[in-house]
Every structure is written in structure tokens, then in C-alpha cells.
Design a protein around this motif. Structure first.
Motif, mmCIF file in Angstrom:
data_model
loop_
_atom_site.group_PDB
_atom_site.id
_atom_site.type_symbol
_atom_site.label_atom_id
_atom_site.label_comp_id
_atom_site.label_asym_id
_atom_site.label_seq_id
_atom_site.Cartn_x
_atom_site.Cartn_y
_atom_site.Cartn_z
ATOM 1 N N GLU B 9 -9.028 71.080 46.471
ATOM 2 C CA GLU B 9 -8.335 71.858 45.444
ATOM 3 C C GLU B 9 -8.695 71.365 44.037
ATOM 4 N N VAL B 10 -8.683 70.066 43.862
ATOM 5 C CA VAL B 10 -9.006 69.503 42.550
ATOM 6 C C VAL B 10 -10.446 69.827 42.158
ATOM 7 N N LEU B 11 -11.357 69.672 43.104
ATOM 8 C CA LEU B 11 -12.759 69.956 42.810
ATOM 9 C C LEU B 11 -12.964 71.430 42.490
ATOM 10 N N ALA B 12 -12.333 72.292 43.277
ATOM 11 C CA ALA B 12 -12.465 73.727 43.031
ATOM 12 C C ALA B 12 -11.885 74.082 41.670
ATOM 13 N N THR B 13 -10.832 73.401 41.302
ATOM 14 C CA THR B 13 -10.188 73.685 40.013
ATOM 15 C C THR B 13 -11.068 73.237 38.847
ATOM 16 N N LEU B 14 -11.688 72.099 38.990
ATOM 17 C CA LEU B 14 -12.521 71.585 37.911
ATOM 18 C C LEU B 14 -13.904 72.232 37.879
ATOM 19 N N ARG B 19 -11.931 76.021 32.693
ATOM 20 C CA ARG B 19 -10.925 75.004 32.987
ATOM 21 C C ARG B 19 -11.377 73.623 32.540
ATOM 22 N N LEU B 20 -12.682 73.379 32.623
ATOM 23 C CA LEU B 20 -13.220 72.117 32.137
ATOM 24 C C LEU B 20 -12.937 71.988 30.640
ATOM 25 N N ARG B 21 -13.112 73.071 29.909
ATOM 26 C CA ARG B 21 -12.848 73.059 28.464
ATOM 27 C C ARG B 21 -11.366 72.880 28.170
ATOM 28 N N VAL B 22 -10.558 73.482 28.987
ATOM 29 C CA VAL B 22 -9.116 73.333 28.802
ATOM 30 C C VAL B 22 -8.718 71.874 28.961
ATOM 31 N N VAL B 23 -9.221 71.250 30.005
ATOM 32 C CA VAL B 23 -8.923 69.829 30.226
ATOM 33 C C VAL B 23 -9.416 68.998 29.051
ATOM 34 N N ARG B 52 -2.370 77.847 35.045
ATOM 35 C CA ARG B 52 -1.579 77.816 36.284
ATOM 36 C C ARG B 52 -2.341 77.105 37.392
ATOM 37 N N LYS B 53 -3.635 77.391 37.457
ATOM 38 C CA LYS B 53 -4.438 76.767 38.503
ATOM 39 C C LYS B 53 -4.551 75.257 38.272
ATOM 40 N N ALA B 62 3.315 70.863 31.946
ATOM 41 C CA ALA B 62 3.803 71.692 30.852
ATOM 42 C C ALA B 62 5.283 71.471 30.605
ATOM 43 N N GLN B 63 5.665 71.644 29.343
ATOM 44 C CA GLN B 63 7.096 71.662 29.062
ATOM 45 C C GLN B 63 7.381 72.644 27.929
#
Lengths: 113, 113
Positions: B9-14, B19-23, B52-53, B62-63
Motif C-alpha cells: 500500500e505504501v509503495l503504491a501510494t508513493l 503524491r510524491l510532490r505532495v509529500v 486521502r490515499k 490532517a487536522q
DNA sequence: GTTACATGCTAACTTTTCTTTGCAGGGGCA
DNA sequence: TGCCCCTGCAAAGAAAAGTTAGCATGTAAC
């Protein structure tokens, strides 16, 4: 250290249970396609697709060999790799991402379409 | 260390430039959705999907906060993470993979459909 | 010749992921 | 009230990934 695009490719390649198992199996011992397919319980065609993707990402390598009885066999083995995944590493990789759309910003104007 | 499924899941997300830019952006500073979308040059809706992913994978948190002028704003920040990717680590993770097909059954209950 | 085991490929289908579009509500301010 | 900025979600279309099925090649052994 891989570029941003290479990192994306490697991550996408490893983000799959089948390919993860292939890497794990090849980490234990080099193997040829048909046998590896039997051991993993998947079809040869499917395994070949995954092996091609792993090879494209540079995670495995292959060499054709002739068995004693003259059969051509393609042996695969893992390429040693070590990638550290942290927020900082990601930030560094992003700098080398080739993205058609977004560039550096500092002016605060909106982006053209 | 993550389980095999979590690792996938983590690998697929990254394994995604957005998403890489978001991180990377959140590693530099926490930010709220609308502003982050403007900075990255993508639509808010698209960013929300990626956020979300990322959150589902445990990579960001998030808060909700109220700005001085009373507006509700959702701030995101990166969750510190460190994952070492090597053939050995992959081999270890594979041991904890849950596979729909190879699951061991003992005939207790019947399977629906 | 037939069987067995090795390789390779691709067309076609199924499934998943990505992205856009549109709509919803709430608050502040001139 | 109208405008601007913040949030949220879901349907629907587009794109990518995964999987199967089928066929072709070659060598060795019975």
C-alpha cells in the motif's frame, strides 16, 4: 540515488504482491522462468510479464543458459538494491521529476493552461 | 516494520508523481488543501483524492483548524516514516502477505459466492 | 510421431487507477 | 445580497495495469 522518475518506476514495480514474491524468491536463489512459475503457483505468461517489468526497473537481471540436456533456460536473479524511503528522500527525488506541467513558483500568479 | 500488505500500500501510494510532490511539499511545511492545490498547480478535487490515499497509507495526517477570520481549514502534515527497501526486506515482508488464493482453508464455513 | 519441457509473443478482456466535472454547504466582508 | 474563500463528495469518462488464452519455436526421450 535514483532520479524522481526512476524512483516512481521502482516503487510502482515493487507495489505488487506477485512481483514482491518474485523478488523474494529470487533473493533466495536464482531460478528459471518455468520453475519459478511452478513454485509461485502462477502462469508462465503472467510471470514473464512481471519479470519484464522488474527487469525494466533494474531490480532483476537475466541470462540465457543451456541446461545439460541442451534446453535453453532463462535464469533470473535479483539486482542488489537499497533504497531509503523518508520524507526528505522524497523531497530530494521530487526535484528531479520531469513534469510537463508544473515548474518552480515564486511569483504567485496563476498557472496557464 | 510494515506488513507485506502495508508495504504494498505504501509503495503504491508513493509510486505517483503527484503524491510524491505532495509529500515533498508537506515535508517543507504543513499546509491546507486549497493553498497546496494552488502551489502544486492541480485542482482541489484531484489533490483531495491524493491526500486521502496518502492518509489511508499513513503517510500524512490532517487536522481541522479555524483561521483567524473563522474559516474552517484542513491542515495536512507528513507523518515521519523510514522504510528501507532491499531484497532481504522484501523477502521478509512477503512472509506476511495475505494472498486471496493461497489461503489455507479447513472447511469450516462455506464461502459466499 | 508423440509426449514433455523449455522459450517467446500478442491480442483481447477484466480490473484498477487517475482525472475531470459538477454540485453541495458554511463563513466573512463590502 | 453578492462575491470570495474554505470545505466536502460522487458520478462518469479516460487511461493504465493486470490477467488469460492461444499459438509458435526448439531439444530430448520413448
Amino acid at each position: 540515488m535514483p532520479t524522481g522518475d526512476e524512483l516512481v518506476e521502482v516503487l510502482a514495480t515493487l507495489a505488487n504482491p506477485h512481483r514482491l514474491r518474485v523478488v523474494a524468491a529470487l533473493a533466495r536463489e536464482r531460478n528459471y522462468v518455468s520453475r519459478l512459475a511452478r513454485e509461485l503457483g502462477i502462469s508462465r505468461a503472467l510471470l514473464q510479464v512481471h519479470l519484464r517489468k522488474l527487469q525494466a526497473a533494474g531490480l532483476v537481471s537475466a541470462q540465457m543458459e543451456l541446461s545439460e540436456d541442451g534446453k535453453a533456460m532463462k535464469f533470473y536473479e535479483v539486482t542488489p538494491f537499497s533504497i531509503q524511503l523518508t520524507p526528505e528522500a522524497v523531497a530530494a527525488a521530487v526535484l528531479t521529476l520531469t513534469t510537463p506541467e508544473i515548474v518552480q513558483r515564486d511569483g504567485g500568479e496563476e498557472s496557464p493552461i
